[in-house]
Write a protein that holds these residues in place. Structure first.
Motif: not given
Lengths: 292, 520
Positions: B105-111
């Motif tokens: 999720x953290x990676x998704x919100x960064x992307x």
């Protein structure tokens, strides 16, 4: 005069609004959807199907079995709960009983725990042969093990005993309060007349508590009839549907089968029973007189 | 005088109330009959057709769903929209799975900084909560559930047909078994993030080698019982709803559904069901080697006995692996369910799958842009990296082909830590060869309770195996008929018509008596 009526109406408006919003409208909605085919496959677009759900219940449903189960559950629980509560209230009402407050505090402990948590604890207590009831308490009393998975009678014992434990403080408290309201002089006079314990009980105590008993019986009858959690948590209605009641079955129809219209029809039938039984009880106990 | 007044008043009250009730019943009955005569018969179930294709780029080979640009293209976006979008997500992961998910999720919100994700954690699998929310048009835009629950929601028109939003090449990213679980009538309605099934967990301290046949299973369990005075097996056949029993039913040669005249009909009333029920009855009551546990899973009686070294064998899924690993460590073993000696067939558990779905706008009120954001989200959380993370952190069996292959390579090279985990996971993965497809047709929703009702009566000794087999089939058929999934005409029962006729006759009498009471 008319202005007075309007003001009087305003006083009851809040309770009227709450009753309409939280009771009347859901009941009307339930009756309405019981005549539709609202289910998982007709979720967004459903239509009227007339009496089809009621026909299904009488043709294919377990109507007789569920009625029998609901009566066993309601009367079985109610008689034992009221008996236990009444007996404990009589003991607490003894004038020469020492440490009354401590006993009372201990006896209302079941009330101190949230009902659902208590049920989960009881679920563990009944596990055969590892739970405390089957490992310790029942053998200590020279009673056989209770296993709701292998016997319908055991399932009822498990349910009713647990429900008694959860509910007796309420009955005890109500009866205890009522007993304390009986004038002491009546007993003193009766003693002077040579009345024994049983005579005092049947001639003074019981008649004085008639209305309390009737009120408790009616309100608890409806509550127990619709009491869902003990059965749902402890036996899930099993074995088979041996301990299913109207309300548990309606819940399963709605949330296991997603058949909301059929669940509503079961609920309507269940409600009709409580209304009819309520009227009969009101008629024969004359309970409404005490409020008028 | 007072007495007379009271009696009069009471009679008045009871008469009025009875009259009102009877009149209400009559009105309801009349309305019902009117609509029964004018209404249409329940229509045959249809699947959701709500969609507008948003795919603008053709992908003939499986796209790289780890690349944000590719994801944008897949949903028909060339650049991020000027305004941010919020999507609501219901997450049904366990706590260990959530560790992996939160990293994803953290990676998704960064992307995708323009997509804000509102996650509700700890939602239970099953359709009921979702349906309640959908009824109020407040369902989450993205929802994670099992493929069979998803199938029911899809049939209800509450989740999107992804085949109309994504190119077919996307579905090649997932194991064929997993994507089949998410396909109904040729339409894909969800993207899988794992495959799941039950296996046999055993305690190596008591069980020297995993039984390969049911004859060996009985022999080992008897030996364990005699030597260590503990249960050989803990299987709560009475408590379950047929998920795990389906494996044994298949091992005895049975199948849940069959087709008759083009209609899908239940096939529970069979010799296979009788034999399977009798097999577990014998293990429980005749050999006394199986504990009829009142609750299942790691937190239930079965799992607790296994953790406490009080039973040697249980049947459970990898979702409970962590609990058993922590308790038993290197003594934990996993193997496929045994071959049924009586038939020579292997007990075949359901190969199910859990995955992500998107609600229809009718259920969630989502805008077209939110749907696009949701598509990006479910593609991202089921991509290679996300799925591999679930495997590495929570030991979920990946549904993503690339992640699955990496997991197999890791196992072959013995890279999992602690080292004994490699053998356990090998046993778990071996079971996948012997499974059966998890039926995701809407009819399946009515199997569970039908099975449970009669299996529990059978294990309580109320009925015999033949009666149980017949009873569960009959209950299953009735449930399908009641829900419009089997076409059988329901004639009105005589008792109902009689009571209706009686009430019609009684009304005038009640009204007359009411008038008389009032006059008196």
């Amino acid at each position: 005069m008319r202005k007075d009526n309007l003001i009087n109406f305003l006083y009851i408006l809040p309770i009227l609004a709450v009753t309409i919003l939280l009771f009347v409208l859901p009941v009307i909605y339930s009756v309405y959807i019981s005549f539709t085919n609202l289910s998982l496959l007709h979720f967004l677009k459903y239509s009227f199907v007339g009496l089809q759900n009621y026909i299904i219940i009488f043709k294919y449903g377990y109507f007789t079995q569920l009625l029998e189960n609901t009566l066993i559950w309601t009367l079985g629980s109610l008689v034992t709960m009221m008996g236990l509560g009444f007996a404990l209230a009589l003991i607490l009402n003894q004038q020469d009983l020492k440490g009354k407050t401590i006993f009372y505090a201990i006896l209302i402990l079941p009330w101190a725990f949230p009902g659902f948590i208590s049920l989960l604890v009881w679920q563990g207590l009944w596990v055969d042969p590892y739970g405390m009831m089957n490992r310790l308490i029942l053998p200590m009393l020279h009673l056989p093990h209770v296993n709701s998975l292998t016997s319908t009678t055991d399932a009822w014992i498990e349910l009713i005993v647990t429900n008694d434990w959860l509910s007796f403080p309420y009955f005890m408290t109500v009866f205890y309060s009522a007993l304390q309201s009986i004038p002491r002089e009546l007993y003193d006079i009766a003693e002077l007349d040579g009345a024994g314990t049983f005579t005092k009980f049947f001639r003074i105590t019981l008649p004085s508590l008639k209305r309390t008993i009737a009120f408790v019986f009616i309100s608890s009858f409806v509550f127990t009839w619709n009491n869902f959690y003990p059965i749902f948590v402890l036996t899930g209605g099993g074995p088979g549907i041996s301990t299913e009641t109207f309300i548990v079955y309606a819940y399963q129809e709605a949330f296991d089968y997603s058949n909301f219209s059929l669940a509503a029809a079961w609920s309507v039938i269940s409600t009709l029973f409580t209304v009819i039984l309520g009227i009969i009880v009101i008629k024969y106990t004359h309970i409404l007189e005490s409020f008028t | 005088m007072k007495f007379l007044r009271r009696n009069k008043k009471l009679k008045g009250i009871s008469g009025t109330v009875i009259a009102i009730i009877v009149v209400i019943i009559i009105i309801i009955a009349a309305i019902g009959i009117y609509f029964a005569m004018t209404s249409h018969h329940p229509s045959a179930p249809t699947t959701s057709t709500t969609s507008t294709s948003t795919t603008t780029t053709m992908f003939t080979t499986p796209p790289n769903t780890s690349n944000p640009q590719v994801l944008m293209q897949l949903v028909g976006l060339s650049s991020p929209p000027s305004t941010p979008v919020t999507i609501t997500v219901w997450d049904s992961y366990s706590s260990s799975e959530n560790q992996a998910f939160n990293q994803t999720l953290a990676q998704f919100e960064q992307e995708f900084p323009w997509i804000h994700v509102e996650v509700t954690y700890g939602v239970g699998v099953g359709t009921s909560q979702f349906e309640t929310a959908a009824k109020a048009h407040q369902a989450p835009i993205v929802y994670r559930d099992t493929s069979d629950s998803g199938g029911a929601l899809f049939a209800a028109g509450l989740v999107l047909n992804l085949s109309q939003y994504l190119p077919p090449s996307v579905f090649k990213l997932y194991l064929p078994t997993a994507i089949q679980d998410w396909t109904l009538n040729g339409s894909v309605y969800g993207l899988p993030d794992n495959i799941n099934y039950i296996v046999m967990f055993y305690n190596k301290h008591f069980v020297p080698y995993p039984p390969n046949t049911t004859a060996q299973l009985i022999q080992i369990a008897e030996e364990v019982n005699k030597t260590y005075h503990i249960w050989g097996i803990a299987y709560g056949a009475s408590d379950e709803y047929g998920y795990r029993f389906a494996a044994w039913f298949a091992g005895f040669g049975g199948q849940i559904f069959t087709t008759q005249n083009g209609q899908i009909v239940p096939a529970l009333n069979s010799t296979a069901m009788v034999n399977a029920l009798q097999f577990w009855y014998n293990l429980t009551y005749v050999y006394h080697i199986n504990y009829l546990a009142p609750s299942t899973g790691a937190s239930g009686a079965e799992g607790q006995l296994f953790i406490a070294n009080k039973t040697a064998i249980i049947f459970d899924g990898p979702w409970d692996l962590d609990a058993y690993l922590q308790a038993l460590g290197p003594n934990l073993g996993a193997a496929p369910l045994p071959i049924v000696s009586q038939t020579g067939l292997r007990a075949a558990p359901f190969i199910g799958s859990t995955g992500w779905m998107i609600s229809t706008p009718q259920a969630s009120g989502a805008t077209p842009l939110q749907i696009k954001a949701a598509l990006i989200f479910i593609l991202f959380v089921t991509n290679y990296q996300s799925d591999l993370r679930l495997w590495e952190v929570a030991h979920d069996i990946p549904a993503n082909v690339q992640a699955y292959n990496t997991a197999i390579t890791q196992l072959k090279e013995g890279k999992l830590q602690p080292a004994y985990l490699n053998q356990i996971m090998e046993g778990i993965l071996e079971q996948a060869q012997y499974g059966q497809k998890f039926p995701n047709i809407p009819q399946m929703a009515y199997y569970w309770n039908s099975f449970h009702e009669y299996a529990s009566e059978f294990f309580a000794g109320k009925i015999n195996a033949e009666q149980a087999s017949q009873g569960m089939e009959q209950a299953f058929v009735q449930a399908l008929v009641q829900n419009g999934l089997l076409s059988v005409v329901l004639p009105p029962p005589p008792i109902f018509l009689i009571s209706y006729a009686l009430s019609m006759l009684l009304v005038p009498a009640v009204i007359v008596s009411e008038i008389k009471i009032r006059k008196w």
